[in-house]
Structure formats: C-alpha cells, structure tokens
Design a protein around this motif. Structure first.
Motif, PDB file in Angstrom:
ATOM      1  N   ARG A 127       5.964  -1.162  -4.153  1.00  0.00           N
ATOM      2  CA  ARG A 127       5.849  -0.743  -2.748  1.00  0.00           C
ATOM      3  C   ARG A 127       7.068  -1.228  -1.978  1.00  0.00           C
ATOM      4  O   ARG A 127       7.539  -2.348  -2.179  1.00  0.00           O
ATOM      5  CB  ARG A 127       4.588  -1.338  -2.124  1.00  0.00           C
ATOM      6  N   GLN A 128       7.545  -0.359  -1.121  1.00  0.00           N
ATOM      7  CA  GLN A 128       8.703  -0.707  -0.307  1.00  0.00           C
ATOM      8  C   GLN A 128       8.417  -0.382   1.145  1.00  0.00           C
ATOM      9  O   GLN A 128       7.847   0.672   1.448  1.00  0.00           O
ATOM     10  CB  GLN A 128       9.916   0.111  -0.743  1.00  0.00           C
TER      11      GLN A 128
ATOM     12  N   VAL B  10      13.814  -0.951   2.984  1.00  0.00           N
ATOM     13  CA  VAL B  10      14.450  -1.300   1.708  1.00  0.00           C
ATOM     14  C   VAL B  10      13.823  -2.563   1.113  1.00  0.00           C
ATOM     15  O   VAL B  10      14.230  -3.021   0.050  1.00  0.00           O
ATOM     16  CB  VAL B  10      15.975  -1.525   1.890  1.00  0.00           C
ATOM     17  N   ARG B  11      12.839  -3.080   1.810  1.00  0.00           N
ATOM     18  CA  ARG B  11      12.253  -4.346   1.366  1.00  0.00           C
ATOM     19  C   ARG B  11      11.100  -4.122   0.395  1.00  0.00           C
ATOM     20  O   ARG B  11      10.199  -3.324   0.668  1.00  0.00           O
ATOM     21  CB  ARG B  11      11.763  -5.102   2.603  1.00  0.00           C
ATOM     22  N   TYR B  12      11.118  -4.835  -0.697  1.00  0.00           N
ATOM     23  CA  TYR B  12      10.024  -4.758  -1.670  1.00  0.00           C
ATOM     24  C   TYR B  12       8.857  -5.619  -1.196  1.00  0.00           C
ATOM     25  O   TYR B  12       9.055  -6.730  -0.719  1.00  0.00           O
ATOM     26  CB  TYR B  12      10.498  -5.235  -3.048  1.00  0.00           C
TER      27      TYR B  12
ATOM     28  N   THR C 184      17.030   3.295  -4.838  1.00  0.00           N
ATOM     29  CA  THR C 184      17.141   1.968  -4.236  1.00  0.00           C
ATOM     30  C   THR C 184      18.570   1.469  -4.295  1.00  0.00           C
ATOM     31  O   THR C 184      19.363   1.903  -5.127  1.00  0.00           O
ATOM     32  CB  THR C 184      16.251   0.971  -4.978  1.00  0.00           C
TER      33      THR C 184
END
Lengths: 153, 175
Positions: A79-80, A83-85, A152
């Motif tokens: 899940r993002q 751009v952050r996971y 990504t």
C-alpha cells in the motif's frame, strides 16, 4: 390433576414421556445445526450518476489517493499513500487524518479518498481503507477502476 | 381406648408437563424457521471485517438486489484462504440468488431489475431515468477486487447507482 383422582375419572391416560423425549431430541438437533447469522452491515457507496467512470478534472486534483497493488517479487500486497509505503493500518489512518485536516484548514471539506486498487488484490484490503475513511468521517470515497501497479521511484 | 392415628397422606407429585411441552414446541419452531429461512438471498460468504459498517435496516423503502462474489463450488478452501492463489478470478463466481452469472448475464439481469423500479423523473446529470433499486455486493474477503469492480461497473451501467458493499462486524473472538 388439581382435584386428584383424575386417573380414575379418565381411563385414557396418555404417556407423554416419549413425546417429550422426541421433542428434546429434535430441539437438540436443530440447536446444533442452527447457524447464527453473521452480524452483517454495509457501507453505502452511491456511484456518480453519469455512468460511474470519470476522469478527475484538473480543478479537483485535491485528493487522498491510496494505491494498493500486488508485489510479485515479495508475494504480498503493498500500500502506498503518495510515494510513501504504508506499514500498517494505524500509519495509514494517521496520514489520511493529517491530510484531511490540512485540506479542511484551507476550506476543502469534501476531498475524496481514492482507492486505486490493482484488480487482483483481495477485496478485504479495499474494505479496510473504506473502513478507515469512514472512521475518520470521510464520506466521499472513490474507487479508481482498472488501476495498475504504479511505477515507484 | 388409644388415640386415633390418621392414615398417612398420599402426595400427588406428578409434574404438569404441558407448559414444558408448549415451550419445547415454541423452541423447536424457532430453530426450524431460523435454520431454514435465514439466507435465501445470500450464500455463505466470509465478509470483510469492518467496525464502521451500518447495520441493515429492514424497513428500507428502496428494494435491494444482492449480488454475491464467492468461491466456486469445487475450489478447495486452502486455495481460497491463500491470498497468493485466490487472487485468480477463475476460482470465483458472481451469483444472484444462488445462480452463477457471467458479467454479461449479470448486466442483462440487473437491467431487468433496474427497469422494474425506475426513479420518478429523469436525472439531469445522467440524462436518463435511473433506478431506485439498490445493489448490495456481498464479496468474500479474499475475492479479487477486479470482480467487485466489474459488479460496480455493471450496476452503474444499467442505472443502478445506489451501490452498497457488505461487511461484518468484528466479533470478540476477532473473526
């Protein structure tokens, strides 16, 4: 019964004990086979009336987009948010809450959460995000149809 | 003469079983009806857990069609429970009242049902008369999102814009 001596008055004496036994057996059988109905509920998600498929206009580019896709190399759902996971639900909830509050500060009270899901992710993952959005009081939730895994950085 | 000794009283201790039988019959009736009539519209589906879901209101004015997305009958539970395996759409079925439907068949059926309950007037935004009938999607936890997307898309295409997705309340046991 109350007057006693009924047995003498009524020669037809029905033995109810076998019947009670049978009823008990039937009762136990049905109790064991009875499945209590799962406590179900639902989320309302009214579709846009103009056929459901829309492209987001530039003027409405404010959104909280969560991308979910299947990572073949790791064999798991990723899940993002931007751009952050996302590691867990708590982190996602914190991020959405923060973004929602920021939008509210600038007068954008109706910014949607967009769930941008790969077609092969489990439905459960999508519902988790819907649930988080509902918990935060966000009513506008959109599903991005036909999304692919994002590239990504 | 000695004192007269009264004969010992005979106690009648036979219990009255009639009320018990009445209660047993009522219990029996309750379980028989509960076991049989619980799930006509819906097949058994492990719904996603969601604590924010609204409980269904029986008195809702608008009629609802329930679409289930559940495992195909011959698929092993081990496959369904394994997220890596179960992502494949071939293991899943879209059904309506227990009858499996392809997406095309579903569209035809939903169109028929949508036309039974049209809204009073044409919607300006849509440019046509939409349906006031709701679609409740009951999809299994591990069902691929793509199938649910297809059902949503199909419902929207036939004018059923009132879509609901089902979940189940978490239980104390956590499942």
């Amino acid at each position: 019964m109350a007057g006693g001596g009924e047995a003498e008055d009524n020669p037809v004496n029905i033995n109810v004990v076998p019947m009670v036994d049978i009823i008990f057996c039937l009762c136990v059988f049905f109790m064991c086979s009875f499945k209590f109905k799962q406590l179900e509920g639902k989320f309302e998600s009214w579709l846009p009336k103009d056929l459901g498929n829309q492209t987001t206009p530039e003027s409405e580019a404010k959104e909280m987009r969560v991308a979910i896709y299947w990572d073949e190399s790791k064999g798991e759902v990723v899940r993002q948010y931007g751009v952050r996971y996302i590691k867990d639900d708590a982190e996602l909830e914190t991020l959405i809450r923060g973004a929602n509050e920021d939008y509210k500060k600038i007068g954008k009270n109706d910014v949607p959460v967009i769930i941008d899901g790969d077609a092969r992710i489990p439905w459960d993952e999508v519902m988790t995000i819907v649930n988080i959005a509902k918990r935060l009081g966000i009513e506008k939730i959109q599903f991005a149809l036909g999304a692919n895994a994002p590239t990504t950085n | 003469m000695g004192k007269h000794k009264p004969p010992p009283l005979k106690e009648d201790i036979s219990p009255n079983v009639v009320p018990m039988i009445d209660i047993m019959f009522l219990l029996l009736l309750f379980f028989m009806l509960g076991a049989d009539m619980s799930q006509r519209e819906s097949v058994e589906v492990k719904l996603p857990i969601a604590d924010m879901i609204k409980e269904s209101n029986i008195d809702e004015p608008d009629p609802t069609t329930t679409v289930n997305v559940h495992p195909a009958g011959d698929v092993a539970e081990s496959i369904i429970n394994d997220v890596r395996e179960s992502r494949d759409a071939k293991y899943w079925v879209i059904s309506l009242r227990g009858i499996p439907f392809t997406v095309e068949q579903l569209k035809t059926q939903l169109k028929i049902e949508a036309d039974e309950f049209p809204e009073d007037a044409a919607d300006a935004q849509a440019g046509r008369v939409l349906s006031r009938k709701k679609v409740l999607i009951r999809a299994e936890r591990n069902a691929p999102f793509g199938l649910v997307q297809k059902v949503i898309e199909t419902a929207g295409a036939v004018g059923m814009y009132k879509v609901e997705v089902a979940g189940s309340k978490p239980t104390p046991a956590g499942n």
